[in-house]
Design an enzyme around this catalytic site. Structure first.
Site, short mmCIF file in Angstrom:
data_model
loop_
_atom_site.label_atom_id
_atom_site.label_comp_id
_atom_site.label_asym_id
_atom_site.label_seq_id
_atom_site.Cartn_x
_atom_site.Cartn_y
_atom_site.Cartn_z
NE ARG A 1 -6.46 5.44 3.45
CZ ARG A 1 -8.12 5.01 3.94
NH1 ARG A 1 -9.34 5.20 3.61
NH2 ARG A 1 -7.81 3.79 3.86
NE ARG B 1 -4.24 -1.67 0.09
CZ ARG B 1 -5.31 -1.76 1.63
NH1 ARG B 1 -5.31 -0.51 2.77
NH2 ARG B 1 -6.13 -2.79 1.58
CG ASP C 1 -8.81 -3.08 -3.82
OD1 ASP C 1 -8.66 -2.30 -3.14
OD2 ASP C 1 -9.49 -3.77 -3.49
CE1 TYR D 1 -13.28 -7.00 2.45
CE2 TYR D 1 -11.58 -8.42 1.63
CZ TYR D 1 -11.85 -6.84 2.07
OH TYR D 1 -10.97 -6.68 2.61
NE ARG E 1 -9.51 7.93 -2.00
CZ ARG E 1 -11.62 8.12 -2.52
NH1 ARG E 1 -11.64 9.23 -1.74
NH2 ARG E 1 -11.89 6.90 -1.67
O1 CP3 Z 1 0.43 -1.47 -2.45
C1 CP3 Z 1 0.26 -0.51 -2.83
O2 CP3 Z 1 -0.12 0.41 -3.15
C2 CP3 Z 1 -0.91 -1.23 -4.83
C3 CP3 Z 1 -2.50 -0.79 -4.78
C4 CP3 Z 1 -3.66 -2.12 -3.84
C5 CP3 Z 1 -4.61 -1.30 -3.24
N1 CP3 Z 1 -5.57 -3.02 -2.52
C6 CP3 Z 1 -4.69 -0.09 -3.31
C7 CP3 Z 1 -6.07 0.60 -2.23
C8 CP3 Z 1 -3.27 -2.88 -3.03
C9 CP3 Z 1 -2.11 -4.15 -4.01
C10 CP3 Z 1 -4.82 -3.17 -2.21
C11 CP3 Z 1 -5.21 -4.41 -1.80
C12 CP3 Z 1 -5.67 -4.92 -1.18
N2 CP3 Z 1 -7.09 -4.48 -1.03
C13 CP3 Z 1 -5.86 -6.21 -0.54
C14 CP3 Z 1 -5.36 -7.32 0.21
C15 CP3 Z 1 -4.03 -7.07 0.86
C16 CP3 Z 1 -4.80 -5.96 2.37
O3 CP3 Z 1 -4.74 -4.48 2.73
O4 CP3 Z 1 -4.80 -6.73 3.42
C17 CP3 Z 1 -7.63 -6.65 0.36
C18 CP3 Z 1 -7.91 -7.22 1.50
C19 CP3 Z 1 -7.56 -4.73 -0.47
C20 CP3 Z 1 -9.44 -5.14 -0.55
C21 CP3 Z 1 -9.37 -2.37 0.34
N3 CP3 Z 1 -9.32 -2.15 -0.44
C22 CP3 Z 1 -9.81 -2.85 1.65
C23 CP3 Z 1 -10.08 -3.35 2.63
C24 CP3 Z 1 -10.01 -1.38 1.68
C25 CP3 Z 1 -9.66 -0.49 2.14
C26 CP3 Z 1 -8.68 -0.34 3.12
C27 CP3 Z 1 -9.04 1.32 3.86
O5 CP3 Z 1 -7.49 1.15 4.45
O6 CP3 Z 1 -9.54 2.09 3.57
C28 CP3 Z 1 -9.64 -1.12 0.39
C29 CP3 Z 1 -9.41 0.09 -0.11
C30 CP3 Z 1 -7.68 0.69 -0.36
N4 CP3 Z 1 -7.18 -0.22 -1.52
C31 CP3 Z 1 -7.72 1.97 -0.70
C32 CP3 Z 1 -6.04 1.79 -0.98
C33 CP3 Z 1 -5.00 2.88 -1.82
C34 CP3 Z 1 -7.91 3.55 0.14
C35 CP3 Z 1 -8.69 3.93 -0.40
C36 CP3 Z 1 -9.36 5.01 -0.67
O7 CP3 Z 1 -8.13 5.94 -1.35
O8 CP3 Z 1 -9.79 5.78 -0.13
#
Ligand code: CP3
Length: 345
Positions: A31, A27, A77, A154, A40
């Site tokens: 943010r 990640r 994602d 999910y 964003r």
């Molecule tokens: O790593 C990176 O920079 C690449 C991008 C990436 C994101 N999500 C961006 C993201 C990757 C590789 C993921 C993987 C992902 N997404 C997983 C597996 C890894 C883990 O964390 O366990 C999972 C379970 C998800 C599903 C997901 N997407 C969740 C649970 C959330 C909310 C989390 C939160 O912190 O709010 C997301 C949203 C998400 N994916 C964000 C980002 C940068 C935040 C979204 C935003 O900008 O509001």
């Protein structure tokens, strides 16, 4: 030096104990970076960001420009795959993902029936292509997808759930449904990862983030078996591909390592890294596993956390990383301090 050997992370994945270790963060675009929040805002939403190659390339490159990480991970994602299969997916501000849950084998049969999921994912593949052209030659480009068990959690619950109760109940009550869903995800993931590799990804990571919620009796059927079929399916088509499997859950890590199909294993922050690597096959590359909250805290907690990982993994092929995604409260100065310490070791 070929392009591949100039990429430190690729050398680790080929089994070399590179020192100082290459570093990137799960990640790493997100943010905690003001420039991410700005982009964003312009994109209008999270999925809009994922499907617009201009914006997605921009946010992927932001942490590379700022920190010079050794690897860049495609900005997208794991939930774009259920979305591409026709499931309704949306992101509620501050609440994480939401999906319209699926409940039956008939629902599974309808997945992907209206449109080829790879067509839906074309903008993501275009982002990979542009990234490889824009990244510095020595930066490894990583693609990724979610593991079937993690995606299924999910898709069935419709949201994040602490211990995946809806998925675990479903697998006990209606195994044909869950296994059918997992098979559908295996096929789609193979095609998706091959497309990412063809577009220029050097390696790909599969996220088994829900590996902490696996009933031991089902690990083989719902997690290891499907992961093995994805890895072998991708390699049958692209033998040069390198595949990292990140799993949460220490017990699962060792079963994965013993199964022998992953090129590298990602270790979560709950796992004792010294004990874990002592049990890994000698040449198997590892990655991880700093507690993301040690990076938020900084100071001695951060220094001690880094030093413990370096001491445990020195002399073996290891990629420095967090043990889960970076937290949005993370101070940028702490990321800089961590990189300096790992590179100065
Ligand atoms: O790593 C990176 O920079 C690449 C991008 C990436 C994101 N999500 C961006 C993201 C990757 C590789 C993921 C993987 C992902 N997404 C997983 C597996 C890894 C883990 O964390 O366990 C999972 C379970 C998800 C599903 C997901 N997407 C969740 C649970 C959330 C909310 C989390 C939160 O912190 O709010 C997301 C949203 C998400 N994916 C964000 C980002 C940068 C935040 C979204 C935003 O900008 O509001």
């Amino acid at each position: 030096m070929t392009e591949r050997t100039s990429r430190k992370l690729m050398r680790v994945l080929d089994g070399e104990a590179v020192w100082p270790q290459p570093i990137w963060l799960m990640r790493q675009a997100g943010r905690y970076l003001p420039e991410y929040r700005e982009t964003r805002g312009r994109a209008g939403g999270f999925l809009e960001l994922c499907y617009n190659p201009d914006f997605a390339v921009e946010v992927t490159l932001q942490p590379i420009r700022r920190f010079g990480f050794d690897a860049s991970i495609l900005f997208s994602d794991i939930l774009v795959v259920p979305h591409a299969l026709g499931q309704k997916v949306w992101f509620e501000e501050g609440e994480g993902p939401r999906l319209a849950p699926i409940a039956t084998l008939d629902d599974v049969k309808r997945l992907g029936a209206d449109k080829d999921p790879l067509e839906h994912l074309a903008p993501v593949i275009e982002t990979v292509r542009r990234l490889r052209a824009e990244l510095p030659s020595e930066t490894t480009l990583l693609g990724f997808c979610g593991a079937p068990w993690t995606l299924a959690s999910y898709m069935i619950a419709g949201r994040s759930t602490p211990e995946q109760a809806p998925l675990r109940l479903a697998v006990y009550r209606d195994p044909a449904f869950v296994i059918g869903l997992i098979e559908r995800l295996v096929e789609t993931s193979i095609r998706y990862l091959v497309a990412q590799i063809d577009a220029g990804a050097d390696a790909v990571q599969i996220f088994e983030s829900m590996g902490t919620s696996l009933p031991p009796s089902l690990v083989e059927t719902v997690s290891l078996g499907p992961l093995r079929r994805i890895v072998e399916g991708v390699k049958a088509e692209r033998p040069q591909a390198r595949i990292i499997v990140f799993v949460r859950g220490g017990g699962h890590l060792h079963r994965l390592a013993a199964a022998g199909f992953a090129d590298a294993v990602g270790v979560d922050w709950q796992t004792d890294i010294a004990a874990a690597v002592a049990r890994l096959p000698e040449g198997l590359p590892s990655q991880g596993n700093l507690d993301p909250l040690a990076l938020v805290a900084g100071g001695r907690a951060l220094e001690e956390g880094i030093d413990a990982i370096l001491a445990a993994t020195r002399g073996r092929p290891h990629v420095f990383n967090l043990g889960h995604g970076i937290e949005k409260e993370t101070p940028i100065a702490h990321v800089e301090a961590m990189i300096a310490r790992v590179r100065g070791a």
